[in-house]
Design a protein around this motif. Structure first.
Motif, PDB file in Angstrom:
ATOM      1  N   ASP A 146       0.805  -1.058  -0.145  1.00  0.00           N
ATOM      2  CA  ASP A 146      -0.088  -0.041   0.098  1.00  0.00           C
ATOM      3  C   ASP A 146       0.846   1.349  -0.100  1.00  0.00           C
ATOM      4  OD1 ASP A 146       0.597  -1.185   2.563  1.00  0.00           O
ATOM      5  OD2 ASP A 146      -0.666   0.136   3.601  1.00  0.00           O
ATOM      6  N   ASP A 185      -1.279  -0.992   6.153  1.00  0.00           N
ATOM      7  CA  ASP A 185      -2.793  -0.814   6.709  1.00  0.00           C
ATOM      8  C   ASP A 185      -3.724  -1.428   5.573  1.00  0.00           C
ATOM      9  OD1 ASP A 185      -5.124   0.646   6.659  1.00  0.00           O
ATOM     10  OD2 ASP A 185      -4.391   1.664   8.526  1.00  0.00           O
ATOM     11  N   SER A 186      -4.405  -2.313   5.950  1.00  0.00           N
ATOM     12  CA  SER A 186      -5.273  -2.995   5.128  1.00  0.00           C
ATOM     13  C   SER A 186      -6.508  -2.030   4.487  1.00  0.00           C
ATOM     14  CB  SER A 186      -5.825  -4.194   5.476  1.00  0.00           C
ATOM     15  OG  SER A 186      -6.895  -3.804   6.636  1.00  0.00           O
ATOM     16  N   GLY A 187      -6.894  -0.967   5.438  1.00  0.00           N
ATOM     17  CA  GLY A 187      -7.850  -0.107   4.714  1.00  0.00           C
ATOM     18  C   GLY A 187      -7.330   0.828   3.953  1.00  0.00           C
ATOM     19  N   ARG A 188      -6.141   1.248   4.053  1.00  0.00           N
ATOM     20  CA  ARG A 188      -5.251   2.017   3.078  1.00  0.00           C
ATOM     21  C   ARG A 188      -5.547   1.452   1.673  1.00  0.00           C
ATOM     22  NH1 ARG A 188      -0.746   2.264   5.114  1.00  0.00           N
ATOM     23  NH2 ARG A 188      -0.897   4.299   6.342  1.00  0.00           N
ATOM     24  N   GLU A 190      -7.200  -0.982   0.466  1.00  0.00           N
ATOM     25  CA  GLU A 190      -8.170  -1.249  -0.220  1.00  0.00           C
ATOM     26  C   GLU A 190      -8.621   0.148  -0.969  1.00  0.00           C
ATOM     27  OE1 GLU A 190     -11.253  -2.422   2.369  1.00  0.00           O
ATOM     28  OE2 GLU A 190     -10.365  -4.348   2.733  1.00  0.00           O
ATOM     29  N   ARG A 191      -8.107   1.186  -0.188  1.00  0.00           N
ATOM     30  CA  ARG A 191      -8.628   2.579  -0.952  1.00  0.00           C
ATOM     31  C   ARG A 191      -7.694   2.784  -2.010  1.00  0.00           C
ATOM     32  NH1 ARG A 191      -6.988   8.017   0.357  1.00  0.00           N
ATOM     33  NH2 ARG A 191      -5.765   7.149   2.202  1.00  0.00           N
ATOM     34  N   ARG A 194      -8.920   0.531  -4.969  1.00  0.00           N
ATOM     35  CA  ARG A 194     -10.194   1.253  -5.381  1.00  0.00           C
ATOM     36  C   ARG A 194      -9.835   2.516  -6.192  1.00  0.00           C
ATOM     37  NH1 ARG A 194     -12.630   1.294  -0.967  1.00  0.00           N
ATOM     38  NH2 ARG A 194     -12.273   3.586  -0.427  1.00  0.00           N
TER      39      ARG A 194
END
Length: 204
Positions: A146, A185-188, A190-191, A194
């Motif tokens: 990421d 950071d897995s959320g980052r 994914e963002r 996307r």
């Protein structure tokens, strides 16, 4: 990717008065999206947290920082370029390998927990000529997808174009293998996927 040939030769390091890497590399449509993303973590080399800052940090590490120190210490790239120019690599690419991961990294990795830090992630570069083209194969032992993957990819593409220009080859393929893909950071992650996926899906 379009890149101008740097003024210096035989070294991974940038010329004394380099043209900014953002001015000499054509990144494509994805770059305009990634460049302005706030990744929420500061890159230690550039001091910023945007996508552009993190890419700049990876260019610094390869061209001016730790990777450059390892590659220049034994004149690895200049020797590879010389072999390419003279055709002294024979029918194999054994003489076209640059080693970044060294014994001090292995010793640091052997220490018991807590996890050792400061070990280089890029382990090896291997150039491969075929006909008029020059390929580059890069191996990472581990990589933050990421934060660092995009910048590593772009900086290595720049190095391939630079080496090809110096040795009269056309730019071939860049292949990057990472043996341990991790997310800071897995959320980052994914963002980023996307955002870049939306750009790619809109391409003709």
């Amino acid at each position: 990717m379009i890149i101008e040939e740097p003024a210096d030769a035989g070294s991974v390091r940038e010329p004394t008065s380099p043209v900014a890497w953002t001015e000499r590399v054509n990144f494509g449509d994805e770059w305009t999206t990634f460049r302005d993303l706030d990744l929420g973590k500061t890159d230690q080399k550039s001091g910023g947290s945007t996508g552009e800052d993190w890419v700049a940090g990876r260019f610094y590490v390869l061209y001016e920082g730790r990777y450059a120190d390892r590659l220049d210490a034994r004149h690895q790239l200049s020797r590879i370029e010389r072999r390419l120019e003279l055709g002294y690599h024979g029918s194999s690419t054994n003489a076209l390998v640059a080693q970044v991961y060294r014994e001090p990294d292995l010793k640091a990795a052997e220490k018991p927990r807590p996890r050792a830090t400061g070990i280089v992630c890029l382990t090896q570069l291997q150039f491969r000529p075929h006909e008029e083209y020059l390929d580059l194969h890069a191996v990472f032992r581990s990589q933050w997808w990421d934060l660092k993957a995009y910048g590593n990819l772009l900086s290595l593409a720049s190095l391939l174009a630079q080496t090809a220009a110096r040795t009269d080859y056309e730019v071939g393929r860049l292949e990057v293998r990472c043996n341990n893909v991790v997310f800071e950071d897995s959320g980052r992650a994914e963002r980023v996927s996307r955002e870049l996926g939306g750009v790619a899906s809109g391409l003709p």
